[in-house]
Design a protein around this motif. Sequence first.
Motif, short mmCIF file in Angstrom:
data_model
loop_
_atom_site.label_atom_id
_atom_site.label_comp_id
_atom_site.label_asym_id
_atom_site.label_seq_id
_atom_site.Cartn_x
_atom_site.Cartn_y
_atom_site.Cartn_z
N SER A 169 7.57 6.06 0.31
CA SER A 169 6.39 5.79 -0.68
C SER A 169 6.00 6.58 -1.20
O SER A 169 7.32 7.71 -2.11
CB SER A 169 4.82 6.74 -0.21
N ARG A 170 5.03 6.13 -2.37
CA ARG A 170 4.68 7.18 -3.84
C ARG A 170 3.87 7.40 -4.03
O ARG A 170 2.69 6.65 -3.88
CB ARG A 170 5.92 5.87 -4.72
N VAL A 171 3.78 8.71 -4.58
CA VAL A 171 2.50 9.49 -5.05
C VAL A 171 2.29 10.05 -6.29
O VAL A 171 2.73 10.65 -6.95
CB VAL A 171 2.13 11.07 -3.94
N LEU A 172 1.27 9.55 -6.85
CA LEU A 172 0.57 9.84 -7.76
C LEU A 172 -0.38 10.36 -8.22
O LEU A 172 -1.31 10.46 -7.99
CB LEU A 172 0.38 8.16 -8.56
N LEU A 173 0.59 12.43 -8.65
CA LEU A 173 -0.02 12.99 -9.51
C LEU A 173 -1.43 13.02 -10.86
O LEU A 173 -0.42 12.85 -11.70
CB LEU A 173 -0.71 14.78 -9.04
N THR A 174 -2.37 12.60 -10.69
CA THR A 174 -3.36 12.42 -11.89
C THR A 174 -4.45 13.52 -12.34
O THR A 174 -5.51 13.67 -11.01
CB THR A 174 -3.68 10.40 -12.19
N ARG A 222 -4.22 11.21 -20.36
CA ARG A 222 -3.76 12.30 -20.08
C ARG A 222 -3.02 11.92 -18.89
O ARG A 222 -1.91 11.12 -18.97
CB ARG A 222 -4.62 11.14 -17.74
N ILE A 223 -2.67 13.03 -18.21
CA ILE A 223 -1.15 13.52 -17.32
C ILE A 223 -1.20 12.73 -16.23
O ILE A 223 -2.05 12.97 -15.20
CB ILE A 223 -1.40 15.30 -17.25
N VAL A 224 -0.16 12.37 -15.67
CA VAL A 224 0.07 11.39 -14.52
C VAL A 224 1.37 11.77 -14.12
O VAL A 224 2.69 11.93 -14.89
CB VAL A 224 0.23 10.06 -14.46
N THR A 225 1.44 12.65 -13.03
CA THR A 225 2.92 12.70 -12.48
C THR A 225 3.27 11.85 -11.04
O THR A 225 2.82 11.74 -10.85
CB THR A 225 3.35 14.36 -12.31
N ARG A 226 4.79 11.91 -11.12
CA ARG A 226 4.63 11.28 -9.37
C ARG A 226 5.67 12.20 -8.91
O ARG A 226 6.72 12.71 -8.76
CB ARG A 226 5.61 10.01 -10.08
N HIS A 227 5.47 11.96 -7.65
CA HIS A 227 6.40 12.17 -6.25
C HIS A 227 7.27 11.05 -5.51
O HIS A 227 6.45 10.52 -4.81
CB HIS A 227 5.82 13.22 -5.36
N ASP A 228 8.21 10.92 -4.91
CA ASP A 228 8.23 9.69 -4.17
C ASP A 228 8.82 10.53 -2.92
O ASP A 228 9.84 11.73 -2.27
CB ASP A 228 9.84 9.50 -4.99
N GLU A 229 8.29 10.12 -1.78
CA GLU A 229 7.97 10.39 -0.64
C GLU A 229 8.95 9.94 0.04
O GLU A 229 9.78 8.63 0.24
CB GLU A 229 7.19 10.02 0.36
N PRO A 230 9.31 11.39 1.67
CA PRO A 230 11.05 10.59 1.87
C PRO A 230 10.64 9.23 2.97
O PRO A 230 11.55 8.44 3.07
CB PRO A 230 10.56 11.98 3.49
N ASP A 231 9.43 8.68 2.83
CA ASP A 231 9.21 7.24 4.06
C ASP A 231 9.65 6.87 3.03
O ASP A 231 8.95 5.17 3.09
CB ASP A 231 7.72 7.55 4.92
N PRO A 242 -9.35 13.48 -0.61
CA PRO A 242 -8.01 12.58 0.68
C PRO A 242 -7.25 11.18 -0.81
O PRO A 242 -8.54 11.22 -1.84
CB PRO A 242 -8.65 11.85 1.57
N ASP A 243 -5.53 11.27 -1.11
CA ASP A 243 -5.39 10.54 -0.98
C ASP A 243 -6.13 9.41 -1.59
O ASP A 243 -6.09 8.51 -0.09
CB ASP A 243 -3.84 10.54 -0.89
N GLU A 244 -5.88 8.22 -1.90
CA GLU A 244 -6.04 6.61 -2.54
C GLU A 244 -5.42 6.01 -2.57
O GLU A 244 -4.55 6.18 -3.45
CB GLU A 244 -7.04 6.68 -3.27
N ALA A 245 -5.28 5.14 -1.19
CA ALA A 245 -3.55 4.18 -1.41
C ALA A 245 -4.14 2.83 -2.05
O ALA A 245 -5.90 2.56 -2.24
CB ALA A 245 -3.82 3.60 0.31
N GLY A 258 0.82 -0.84 0.29
CA GLY A 258 0.21 0.40 -0.22
C GLY A 258 0.75 0.95 0.15
O GLY A 258 0.57 2.47 0.44
N GLY A 259 1.94 1.14 -0.13
CA GLY A 259 3.04 2.06 -0.38
C GLY A 259 3.07 3.36 -1.41
O GLY A 259 4.16 4.09 -1.61
N VAL A 260 1.92 2.80 -2.80
CA VAL A 260 1.73 3.90 -3.75
C VAL A 260 0.34 4.55 -3.06
O VAL A 260 -0.61 4.07 -3.17
CB VAL A 260 1.68 3.23 -4.45
N ARG A 261 -0.18 5.73 -3.38
CA ARG A 261 -1.05 6.46 -2.90
C ARG A 261 -1.31 7.57 -4.42
O ARG A 261 -0.18 8.05 -4.96
CB ARG A 261 -1.02 7.40 -2.09
#
Length: 404
Positions: free
Chosen positions: A165-170, A154-163, A60-63, A47-50
């Motif tokens: 985990s990964r966040v996909l902005l879409t 569709r545009i999707v970007t990505r950020h890797d968090e310090p912990d 809210p972010d969806e895991a 569940g480390g991708v939101r």
Amino acid sequence: MSAPGPAVILGAGNVGLGVMAEQLRAAGRSVVMVTRTQRDADRIVGGGVRVRRAGDPTRPDEALRGLRAVAVTDTSKVTKHLRKASVVVVAVGSSHTVEIAPLLAEALMARRSPVNVVVCDNRGGAASDLRAMVAEHGDDRVLRHGFVGALVDRIVTRHDEPDGSRVLLTESQGTVYLDAQSVRAPLEAVGQLCLVENFQAYVLRKLFVFSAGHAASAYLGGIRGHRRISDALADRDVASVVRAAMREGQAGLTALFGERFTGGAAAVDVSLGRYASPHLDDTVERVGRDPLRKLGAADRICGAARLAMAAGEPTPALALVAAAALRQGQHDPRVQEQLARHGRAGVVARSSGLPDIHPFVDLVLAADRMLDTTSELSSVHAALTTGIEVRATESPRTGTEAAR
């Protein structure tokens, strides 16, 4: 009757996870992600991708939970999943398809029934290229399967968090166009998945208008000192030339498919609004990567210019974008090597597939000379349109100054 097999997605990047997994799960399919590393597989299973929806800060972010994942290095497991898959999605970069071709060939030859291999790539011939590549590692049994082009709008970007985990902005919306003529097994058109007959037309529309504008925003925004696409397009000097470049790309397509398909000025405005969204947090650096590829003869800048010129349309804005691409790419080792070997005229000619003395090459070089002395993009564009070069002595401004 046994349940249908899972959807197997090769590639757990922005498109694989941020678009295709979501759409196939919404269609009721179980999903198996094939990742490059075991760490990536563990992140997905744990569940480390939101997913974060652009434009809806209250949501809210969806895991991403309930997904299975396996590393591509575990070939026995990957092959097992591919043999049972109800659909296979390839969402890896074009440079990595050669790595998965032997794996696909082995699994496809062992299948009793045909399956569709959906190839997510902006290039219209990507599915055919993969089919040929896989066939080299197999026999005629490979050819009974469908290799279906898929164009993800569709545009999707990505950020890797310090912990870790990964966040996909879409974006929440965005159609996935599928090449109906290549389908060889039942394939549902559900949600944002859409089967189209003239797939190549959709590929060209995205590449020569939407993608051309996206790249133009990055290269012209970089000239003005901006770091983010949203800031670049808040700069009216950038936005006006980006719009002009997109309209030039549209002109060539309109000659082929008509304005009803290309959408005219309204479609350009919609596209500008999409990639100007600050919620996507998109950067000039990310969008502008690999400038030599994007300057290719069939790609978004020079390809759009060639089609426009074939329709008798002038291309001053696209020439300015090409000049900006070379300037912004000067820190890229490949660009440096090509410029040292062939010079600017040679690089433009080789990339575009045009002769060194072609008017478009001359226009790009004129734009480059003017960018030596000014960052006023509208002035350069106007000068290219009229054929009178700007010779101001203004130095380029920073992004903060440009936005004032």
